[in-house]
Motif scaffolding. Structure first.
Motif, PDB file in Angstrom:
ATOM      1  N   TRP A 191      62.987 -33.649 -24.575  1.00 10.23           N
ATOM      2  CA  TRP A 191      63.828 -34.610 -23.861  1.00 10.23           C
ATOM      3  C   TRP A 191      63.158 -35.978 -23.918  1.00 10.23           C
ATOM      4  CZ3 TRP A 191      63.488 -29.561 -22.526  1.00 10.23           C
ATOM      5  CH2 TRP A 191      64.681 -28.865 -22.244  1.00 10.23           C
ATOM      6  N   THR A 193      63.161 -39.813 -22.317  1.00  6.42           N
ATOM      7  CA  THR A 193      63.642 -40.592 -21.176  1.00  6.42           C
ATOM      8  C   THR A 193      62.892 -41.920 -21.104  1.00  6.42           C
ATOM      9  OG1 THR A 193      62.100 -39.384 -19.742  1.00  6.42           O
ATOM     10  CG2 THR A 193      64.363 -38.607 -19.819  1.00  6.42           C
ATOM     11  N   PRO A 199      67.748 -40.605 -19.245  1.00  4.01           N
ATOM     12  CA  PRO A 199      67.898 -40.292 -20.671  1.00  4.01           C
ATOM     13  C   PRO A 199      68.119 -41.550 -21.513  1.00  4.01           C
ATOM     14  CG  PRO A 199      69.248 -38.829 -19.326  1.00  4.01           C
ATOM     15  CD  PRO A 199      68.749 -39.897 -18.409  1.00  4.01           C
ATOM     16  N   PHE A 226      69.071 -33.302 -25.757  1.00  2.48           N
ATOM     17  CA  PHE A 226      67.673 -33.204 -26.149  1.00  2.48           C
ATOM     18  C   PHE A 226      67.579 -32.968 -27.650  1.00  2.48           C
ATOM     19  CE2 PHE A 226      69.127 -29.054 -24.603  1.00  2.48           C
ATOM     20  CZ  PHE A 226      68.867 -28.226 -25.686  1.00  2.48           C
ATOM     21  N   GLU A 293      70.816 -34.406 -15.460  1.00  2.00           N
ATOM     22  CA  GLU A 293      71.920 -33.718 -16.124  1.00  2.00           C
ATOM     23  C   GLU A 293      72.278 -32.476 -15.314  1.00  2.00           C
ATOM     24  OE1 GLU A 293      72.235 -32.993 -20.529  1.00  2.00           O
ATOM     25  OE2 GLU A 293      72.028 -30.928 -19.850  1.00  2.00           O
TER      26      GLU A 293
END
Length: 363
Positions: A191, A193, A199, A226, A293
């Motif tokens: 992921w 960020t 994100p 992701f 999310e």
């Protein structure tokens, strides 16, 4: 150094712009919080090397052109932490250069590798103590006097939260965070960020994941939440290297000691549970949304519990345009938002100024 200063100024500017009224006082970090959530601070180097933050404090690297490495584990106050029983490695971003093993030597770990001919090199240090890995990445300038120096090593760093949002391990490149999870199936998820753990777009982003001599492409999964890559299945802890171009470092790579886990039964937002016929999700609001999310089942009533840990600023209002939600979120309390996700798709939820962002994924 200029890049880091500019990034810090921009981050501070975003925080200032986020508040319509007076900026709220920064909430004190809970005792259990990691070092990374502390107030901005300078990275001085007690032993003349390079210092980087980790979730457990700091790591200092002293590297010499002769191929010697000393690594110190430091606490929040830059005091030396014990290294008894610790093991470690240094990976150097140079083709053919072997991994250097680190072993305890008094108050630090040390290792010996081949002599360097390059002056500027990226190095990733991994230290495992009490079964917990600590990873830091350095960009070293190996001066003629034999010790590592780097512009910006003591520049102020904007506070960041390294809390794993998906049960993985968090690392940084500039103001960008990466959280990496290894599944028993062999899948590796990454992921990406920003400084506030929101994100960032990963469309078109590509890299690789490696373990041992095996390498696999790292690409966005269909929903764009992701990046994913497939390595051989594993049950035991193993070292995994992620190579992913970053805005300030096109050759960025970092290694992790990862223990494979079972695939989540639900979406990464794992907070979704069922209570009778109602889906309940608890979302923490503190400079962002955690989880950012949330996955819901279409047609099943949902109860979203927004728990404010701060007051003032962006978090004062919640917007979910797709479901007609516009609701105040008072500080330091919980607000329940009820809705029926009657359409499938990915929908944004934001603060009133659209600075803090999250997504609802309805299947």
């Amino acid at each position: 150094m200029k890049k880091r200063i500019i990034a810090a100024v921009m981050a501070l500017g975003l925080v200032a712009a986020c508040s319509k009224k007076d900026a709220p006082a920064e909430a004190p970090a809970p005792a259990a919080k990691s070092h990374s959530a502390a107030a901005p601070h300078a990275h001085t180097a007690p032993h003349g090397g390079l210092v980087e933050s980790t979730a457990r404090g700091h790591v200092e690297l002293v590297a010499a052109r002769g191929g010697t490495y000393r690594v110190y584990l430091l606490d929040d106050a830059l005091n030396v932490r014990p290294v008894d029983g610790a093991t470690g490695t240094v990976k150097v971003a140079k083709g053919g250069y072997p991994d250097v093993k680190l072993v305890p030597a008094g108050d630090h770990l040390e290792g010996q590798g081949p002599e360097h001919t390059d002056e500027h090199l990226a190095m990733v240090v991994t230290v495992v103590k009490d079964g917990k890995p600590e990873v830091a990445r350095f960009t070293a300038h190996l001066g003629a006097n034999g010790h590592a120096t780097a512009g910006g090593a003591s520049a102020p760093m904007q506070a960041h939260d390294h809390t794993p949002l998906h049960g993985g391990i968090v690392a940084m490149s500039g103001d960008t965070h990466l959280e990496v999870v290894s599944l028993k199936s062999g899948e590796v998820r990454v992921w990406v960020t920003d400084a506030f753990r929101q994100p960032v777009p990963i469309d078109g982003k590509k890299g690789t994941v490696e373990t041992g001599t095996v390498s696999a492409p790292l690409v966005p999964e269909p929903s764009g939440a992701f990046l994913t890559g497939k390595l051989p299945p594993a049950d035991a802890e193993r070292e995994v290297t992620v190579r992913l171009p970053m805005p300030d470092d096109p050759e960025y790579f970092i290694g992790f000691m990862l223990t494979p886990m079972d695939a989540p039964k639900s979406a990464p937002a794992g907070a979704v549970v069922r209570a009778g016929e109602v889906q309940e999700v608890t979302i923490t609001v503190q400079g962002g949304y955690q989880p950012s999310e949330v996955v819901l089942k279409q047609g099943v009533p949902a109860r979203l519990r927004f728990v404010r840990k701060d007051s003032g600023g962006c978090g004062d209002e919640l917007l979910i345009p797709a479901f007609g939600v516009k609701k105040p979120l008072p500080g330091l309390t919980e607000t329940v938002v009820s809705l029926v996700p009657d359409k499938a798709g990915t929908f944004a939820f934001t603060c009133g100024m659209q600075m803090m962002k999250g997504t609802l994924v309805v299947n």
